[in-house]
Design an enzyme around this catalytic site. Structure first.
Site, PDB file in Angstrom:
ATOM      1  N   ASP A 227     -32.701 -61.961 -30.285  1.00  0.00           N
ATOM      2  CA  ASP A 227     -32.719 -62.948 -31.569  1.00  0.00           C
ATOM      3  C   ASP A 227     -33.726 -63.234 -32.252  1.00  0.00           C
ATOM      4  O   ASP A 227     -33.911 -62.239 -33.309  1.00  0.00           O
ATOM      5  CB  ASP A 227     -31.533 -63.331 -31.430  1.00  0.00           C
ATOM      6  CG  ASP A 227     -30.586 -62.808 -31.341  1.00  0.00           C
ATOM      7  OD1 ASP A 227     -29.781 -62.224 -31.557  1.00  0.00           O
ATOM      8  OD2 ASP A 227     -29.686 -64.257 -30.925  1.00  0.00           O
TER       9      ASP A 227
ATOM     10  N   GLY B  20     -37.080 -36.818 -40.836  1.00  0.00           N
ATOM     11  CA  GLY B  20     -36.252 -37.659 -40.266  1.00  0.00           C
ATOM     12  C   GLY B  20     -35.939 -37.968 -39.173  1.00  0.00           C
ATOM     13  O   GLY B  20     -36.510 -37.959 -38.246  1.00  0.00           O
TER      14      GLY B  20
ATOM     15  N   THR C 222     -31.087 -36.729 -36.890  1.00  0.00           N
ATOM     16  CA  THR C 222     -30.106 -36.367 -38.194  1.00  0.00           C
ATOM     17  C   THR C 222     -29.119 -34.774 -37.991  1.00  0.00           C
ATOM     18  O   THR C 222     -28.332 -34.538 -39.433  1.00  0.00           O
ATOM     19  CB  THR C 222     -30.870 -36.881 -38.808  1.00  0.00           C
ATOM     20  OG1 THR C 222     -32.270 -36.977 -38.972  1.00  0.00           O
ATOM     21  CG2 THR C 222     -31.114 -38.339 -38.461  1.00  0.00           C
TER      22      THR C 222
ATOM     23  N   LYS D 192     -31.320 -31.777 -38.009  1.00  0.00           N
ATOM     24  CA  LYS D 192     -32.952 -30.582 -38.635  1.00  0.00           C
ATOM     25  C   LYS D 192     -32.830 -29.367 -37.247  1.00  0.00           C
ATOM     26  O   LYS D 192     -32.683 -28.563 -38.924  1.00  0.00           O
ATOM     27  CB  LYS D 192     -33.762 -31.960 -37.899  1.00  0.00           C
ATOM     28  CG  LYS D 192     -33.918 -33.429 -38.420  1.00  0.00           C
ATOM     29  CD  LYS D 192     -35.442 -33.717 -38.484  1.00  0.00           C
ATOM     30  CE  LYS D 192     -35.435 -34.333 -37.752  1.00  0.00           C
ATOM     31  NZ  LYS D 192     -34.643 -35.093 -36.503  1.00  0.00           N
TER      32      LYS D 192
ATOM     33  N   HIS E 184     -23.294 -66.850 -35.145  1.00  0.00           N
ATOM     34  CA  HIS E 184     -23.946 -65.730 -35.229  1.00  0.00           C
ATOM     35  C   HIS E 184     -22.273 -65.683 -36.662  1.00  0.00           C
ATOM     36  O   HIS E 184     -23.395 -65.149 -37.888  1.00  0.00           O
ATOM     37  CB  HIS E 184     -24.477 -64.640 -34.527  1.00  0.00           C
ATOM     38  CG  HIS E 184     -25.366 -64.642 -33.652  1.00  0.00           C
ATOM     39  ND1 HIS E 184     -26.965 -65.080 -34.291  1.00  0.00           N
ATOM     40  CD2 HIS E 184     -25.360 -64.031 -32.267  1.00  0.00           C
ATOM     41  CE1 HIS E 184     -27.493 -64.886 -33.247  1.00  0.00           C
ATOM     42  NE2 HIS E 184     -27.040 -64.816 -31.984  1.00  0.00           N
TER      43      HIS E 184
ATOM     44  N   HIS F  10     -23.065 -69.411 -29.094  1.00  0.00           N
ATOM     45  CA  HIS F  10     -24.011 -69.108 -29.602  1.00  0.00           C
ATOM     46  C   HIS F  10     -23.173 -68.015 -30.353  1.00  0.00           C
ATOM     47  O   HIS F  10     -23.394 -66.926 -31.352  1.00  0.00           O
ATOM     48  CB  HIS F  10     -25.069 -67.739 -28.039  1.00  0.00           C
ATOM     49  CG  HIS F  10     -26.347 -67.993 -28.950  1.00  0.00           C
ATOM     50  ND1 HIS F  10     -27.769 -67.935 -28.859  1.00  0.00           N
ATOM     51  CD2 HIS F  10     -26.362 -66.149 -29.256  1.00  0.00           C
ATOM     52  CE1 HIS F  10     -27.989 -66.908 -28.756  1.00  0.00           C
ATOM     53  NE2 HIS F  10     -27.483 -65.784 -29.451  1.00  0.00           N
ATOM     54  N   GLU F  11     -22.406 -67.100 -29.528  1.00  0.00           N
ATOM     55  CA  GLU F  11     -22.526 -66.206 -30.174  1.00  0.00           C
ATOM     56  C   GLU F  11     -21.696 -66.350 -32.222  1.00  0.00           C
ATOM     57  O   GLU F  11     -21.198 -65.766 -33.097  1.00  0.00           O
ATOM     58  CB  GLU F  11     -20.991 -64.477 -30.029  1.00  0.00           C
ATOM     59  CG  GLU F  11     -21.362 -64.178 -28.983  1.00  0.00           C
ATOM     60  CD  GLU F  11     -23.413 -63.463 -28.908  1.00  0.00           C
ATOM     61  OE1 GLU F  11     -22.956 -62.934 -29.918  1.00  0.00           O
ATOM     62  OE2 GLU F  11     -24.464 -63.756 -28.354  1.00  0.00           O
TER      63      GLU F  11
END
Length: 635
Positions: free
Chosen positions: A501, A203, A207, A209, A427, A423-424
């Site tokens: 982007d 994984g 996470t 393990k 989005h 710009h933002e």
């Protein structure tokens, strides 16, 4: 740090002293003596060139004798020394001729004196060898240089329980029977069953393990041997295989026990077809032998963790070695909520904080990142002098984990602020208006890292798979910023702010073509996931195919950009409202964005701050630098 420096100086001084002593003793023992043979001594004595009154004969151990004295070399007296046997001295009659007696020297002293230079030189090299090992310079990696093949696994007793692990309930269920086997192996033997010899957990990083492996050992109350795959090999071929043998030998003595190998792909990669064997291959072969067992490893379970199971040797994954492979995935929204609640224990959290809302804001976060979010929030609470962690600290902590600390002190011109705001907003507008697009959670123009601002968008529904429609909507979302710049300022005045982007959009489009079969090139898969991860694109297919792939990628990107342009042109009023809100508050939340989208007007908090902002802006000459931290409005 001070301890390391003092140790370094100690070894340097010790080595210098040993070197000086070796030189001094060797020089003192030989001095200016001229070593001559016994026959040469007899000839000088016959010629009358020996000062007989100064000759000394010493008998020492092992029938040896040493004759010391002075002879005339023509320019004065020269000291000499003769190494010979006692028998030659006695048979020659020189003792009677010189009228002196041979002295019985100390055998021990003679041996020590003769061997001292060699002993000191050996000590010098051992000191250098030991010093290099302690400094971790590659010889032994900090281990005793005379035991480089010894087991380097750390043996501990784990105090981690399953209750300390949240968000991966299915994975824990798979491991509960291992605990039962370690506690009651006779029950399984009576049923003719055996526990898995090996369990591989695969994984993404963070996470849980390693935490799962510790929890199994803690629940079963058995010894826990842990080692990283990279620790098997360092300098000498064969050391890794020896360490594997030692590790399993020690584990057998401590059985029942768990051996945990972290990042096993460092030593378990696929073997090549060459005639020779590298150190890693020898280590892998030894690991295969120990796990398969020409003998039985009763009560021993090998657990391993990796991010790259696809590069492991197939022999490791067959039954009888790693019998079971457990996928440890990134947590979903319910699992993230459980992880946050677990790590919130022991912290002073405002009761108004909704862990469900925090979990919604953190898609793709691992358990380790979520723990780090709450730790950062606690640090921010202390920094700001508060007594309780509020949603404000948690929100800022999430942003810090995603983009780094805010750089409010970074100077930005009014023009730059205007560009970033539109710009933002571009989005965010795509996220609001395009079906299948992700939900907009937050938009900010406060710089973080290398970004002048960013928009946080999360999937509306967390699913295992992404459709072609979802991927195209994501690409269009990435294109929204550049599209807004072009519409508001013109094609010739677009900025470099869209570089990240474009990079992300291009990567998605490339994978759609070469991996997912989502283009007009058809269902052919041109790259494996491993090849794509390593960026092995050149040479994987022909130049003609590469040209077709590039054309398909370009087509996907251009079509997505046209969609972004169309949506923004159709919703210019919403774009303006979003941009004004950003320029006024610098950060707007999901609630404020939804209000703008539904009511088509500015929120009350924006209106309150807008007048103050415009008054301040009117006092600043165009192009003058401003400080984003000056406008520290509350939202």
């Amino acid at each position: 740090m001070k301890k390391k420096k003092s140790t370094l100086w100690f070894w340097l001084i010790l080595l210098l002293v040993i070197a000086i002593l070796a030189i001094v003793i060797t020089t003192t023992m030989n001095g200016t003596n001229e070593v001559i043979s016994f026959q040469e001594f007899l000839e000088l004595l016959k010629e009358g060139r020996i000062q007989e009154s100064n000759v000394i004969v010493k008998y020492s151990a092992f029938n040896t004798a040493i004759i010391e004295g002075y002879f005339d070399n023509g320019n004065g007296l020269q000291q000499f020394i003769v190494h010979t046997s006692q028998n030659l001295v006695n048979d020659s009659g020189i003792l009677d001729q010189l009228n002196i007696v041979a002295y019985q020297g100390s055998a021990t002293a003679s041996i020590i004196a003769s061997l001292m230079p060699m002993v000191l030189m050996i000590a010098l090299w051992v000191g250098i060898f030991w010093f290099m090992s302690k400094q971790g310079g590659g010889i032994g990696g900090g281990q005793n240089p005379f035991s480089m093949g010894k087991n380097r696994a750390r043996q501990t007793k784990s105090d981690v329980k399953f209750a300390n692990v949240a968000g991966i309930e299915e994975e824990k269920t798979e491991l509960v029977e291992l605990v039962d086997y370690l506690k009651n192996p006779q029950k399984y033997a009576a049923a003719g069953a055996r526990a898995p010899k090996g369990v591989l957990m695969e994984g993404p990083p963070g996470t849980g393990k390693t935490l799962l492996a510790k929890a199994v050992a803690g629940e079963a109350g058995v010894s826990f041997f842990s080692i990283a795959g990279s620790e098997f090999e360092e300098m000498f071929v064969g050391v890794g295989a020896s360490r594997v043998r030692e590790m399993f030998t020690d584990a057998k003595k401590a059985a029942p026990a768990i051996i945990f190998i972290d990042e096993i792909d460092a030593v378990g990669r696929k073997r090549n077809n060459g005639m020779g064997q590298s150190g890693n291959e020898q280590t892998l072969n030894q690991l295969l032998v120990e796990m398969d067992g020409f003998g039985t490893n009763s009560g021993i379970i090998v657990m391993a963790a990796t991010n790259r199971a696809d590069v492991l040797d197939p022999a490791l994954l067959r039954p009888g070695r790693f019998d079971r492979v457990i996928q440890v995935s990134l947590p979903d929204i319910k699992e993230r909520k459980a992880i946050l609640e677990l790590h919130a224990k022991g912290k002073k959290i405002d009761e108004s904080v909704s862990w469900h809302r925090v979990a919604e804001r953190t898609p793709g976060f691992s358990g380790a990142q979520l723990e780090n979010v709450l730790n950062e929030a606690a640090i921010l609470m202390v920094r700001e002098g508060r007594d309780i962690i509020t949603i404000k600290e948690i929100d800022e902590a999430i942003d810090r984990v995603v983009g780094g600390p805010a750089k409010k002190s970074r100077a930005m011109t009014l023009q730059d602020k205007d560009v970033v705001s539109y710009h933002e907003s571009g989005h965010a507008l795509i996220g609001l208006k395009l079906e299948s697009a992700s939900k907009v959670q937050k938009v900010t123009i406060i710089p973080r890292g290398n970004a002048g601002g960013y928009t946080i968008m999360t999937p509306k529904d967390e699913t295992i798979f992404s459709s072609k429609q979802d991927l195209l909507a994501t690409i269009a979302g990435y294109m929204g910023g550049r599209a807004a710049e072009e519409i508001m300022f013109g094609k010739d005045k677009v900025t470099t702010g869209a570089h990240d982007d474009l990079d992300k959009a291009t990567n998605i489009a490339r994978r759609m073509v070469v991996q997912f079969g989502m283009s007009e090139l058809g269902m052919t898969k041109y790259l494996t996931m491993a090849e794509e991860s390593y960026g092995k694109i050149e040479g994987t297919y022909s130049d003609a195919t590469a040209e077709k792939i590039d054309l398909e990628i370009e087509k996907i990107l251009n079509e997505s950009y046209e969609i972004a342009l169309k949506i923004i042109k159709e919703n210019m009023n919403t774009l303006e409202l979003l941009a004004v809100s950003l320029k006024t508050l610098e950060t707007i939340t999901a609630e404020q964005i939804d209000y703008i989208n539904k009511e088509n007007k500015l929120p009350e908090e924006v209106l309150r701050e807008k007048e103050k902002y415009e008054e301040e802006q009117s006092k600043i000459d165009a192009g003058e630098i401003i400080d984003l931290s000056l406008d520290d409005s509350e939202d």
